[in-house]
Design a protein around this motif. Structure first.
Motif, PDB file in Angstrom:
ATOM      1  N   ARG A  55       0.538  -0.802   5.306  1.00  0.00           N
ATOM      2  CA  ARG A  55       1.724   0.057   5.253  1.00  0.00           C
ATOM      3  C   ARG A  55       1.673   0.887   3.973  1.00  0.00           C
ATOM      4  O   ARG A  55       1.037   0.508   3.000  1.00  0.00           O
ATOM      5  N   ILE A  56       2.409   2.004   3.999  1.00  0.00           N
ATOM      6  CA  ILE A  56       2.493   2.894   2.850  1.00  0.00           C
ATOM      7  C   ILE A  56       3.951   3.005   2.437  1.00  0.00           C
ATOM      8  O   ILE A  56       4.823   3.253   3.275  1.00  0.00           O
ATOM      9  N   ALA A  57       4.211   2.847   1.153  1.00  0.00           N
ATOM     10  CA  ALA A  57       5.562   2.973   0.611  1.00  0.00           C
ATOM     11  C   ALA A  57       5.604   4.177  -0.331  1.00  0.00           C
ATOM     12  O   ALA A  57       4.730   4.327  -1.179  1.00  0.00           O
ATOM     13  N   VAL A  58       6.616   5.010  -0.135  1.00  0.00           N
ATOM     14  CA  VAL A  58       6.826   6.146  -1.032  1.00  0.00           C
ATOM     15  C   VAL A  58       8.290   6.170  -1.441  1.00  0.00           C
ATOM     16  O   VAL A  58       9.164   5.773  -0.672  1.00  0.00           O
ATOM     17  N   GLY A  59       8.552   6.629  -2.647  1.00  0.00           N
ATOM     18  CA  GLY A  59       9.915   6.705  -3.148  1.00  0.00           C
ATOM     19  C   GLY A  59      10.534   8.056  -2.853  1.00  0.00           C
ATOM     20  O   GLY A  59       9.844   9.072  -2.839  1.00  0.00           O
ATOM     21  N   HIS A  60      11.826   8.037  -2.591  1.00  0.00           N
ATOM     22  CA  HIS A  60      12.565   9.274  -2.375  1.00  0.00           C
ATOM     23  C   HIS A  60      13.850   9.222  -3.171  1.00  0.00           C
ATOM     24  O   HIS A  60      14.483   8.178  -3.265  1.00  0.00           O
ATOM     25  N   THR A  61      14.244  10.364  -3.702  1.00  0.00           N
ATOM     26  CA  THR A  61      15.490  10.456  -4.464  1.00  0.00           C
ATOM     27  C   THR A  61      16.602  10.950  -3.546  1.00  0.00           C
ATOM     28  O   THR A  61      16.364  11.352  -2.409  1.00  0.00           O
TER      29      THR A  61
END
Length: 162
Positions: free
Chosen positions: A125-131
């Protein structure tokens, strides 16, 4: 466990984002959102049945500070003992050649890179942050594209970028 860790853990569980044994690749821009994500997921992974397989940084070469961001990401990975995959891309050239906006070109290049990095590090899986700004921008883009009431929303947990 801190309140933020508990909240993130509950969100991961509620949306079934990391089944036991999951190996995560975390996208790391060098900004506060992605750095916080790396730190939170590493700590949660120790007790959550998943692990951080590594980090991925794409140098978009769009800002004067891009090389500093890359150096920061490499140093952070080293300090945390994490593997990191780093690539650079000429987003402006790609956008121009494909008739895309800079933002659309950057997103396409970034997600293709993240898929390659996940394969390289054996991540599931890939995790990315978002504001909050990313959420608002996504909502407005969907509105401008004519999304109906059911399509008007920000970024869903577990969503794949299109």
């Amino acid at each position: 466990m801190s309140a933020i860790l508990q909240r993130v853990r509950k969100t991961i569980q509620r949306h079934e984002l990391c089944p036991p044994g999951t190996r995560l690749l975390v996208g790391l821009s060098g900004g506060s959102d992605s750095v916080a994500l790396v730190l939170l997921l590493r700590e949660l992974g120790e007790h959550g049945g998943f692990s951080v397989a590594g980090l991925a940084h794409l140098n978009h070469r769009l800002r004067a500070s891009a090389d500093n961001d890359e150096a920061f990401c490499r140093a952070l990975a080293d300090r945390l003992g994490c593997r990191i995959v780093v690539e650079g891309a000429d987003v402006k050239e790609y956008a121009s050649g494909c008739g895309l906006s800079i933002e659309d070109a950057a997103r396409r290049i970034r997600y293709e890179f993240l898929e390659r990095a996940a394969d390289l590090l054996g991540a599931d899986r890939i995790a990315v942050g978002h504001t909050q700004d990313d959420q608002a921008e996504t909502f407005l883009l969907k509105l401008m594209r004519g999304a109906g009431l059911t399509g008007l929303a920000g970024i869903y947990p577990g969503a794949v970028a299109s």
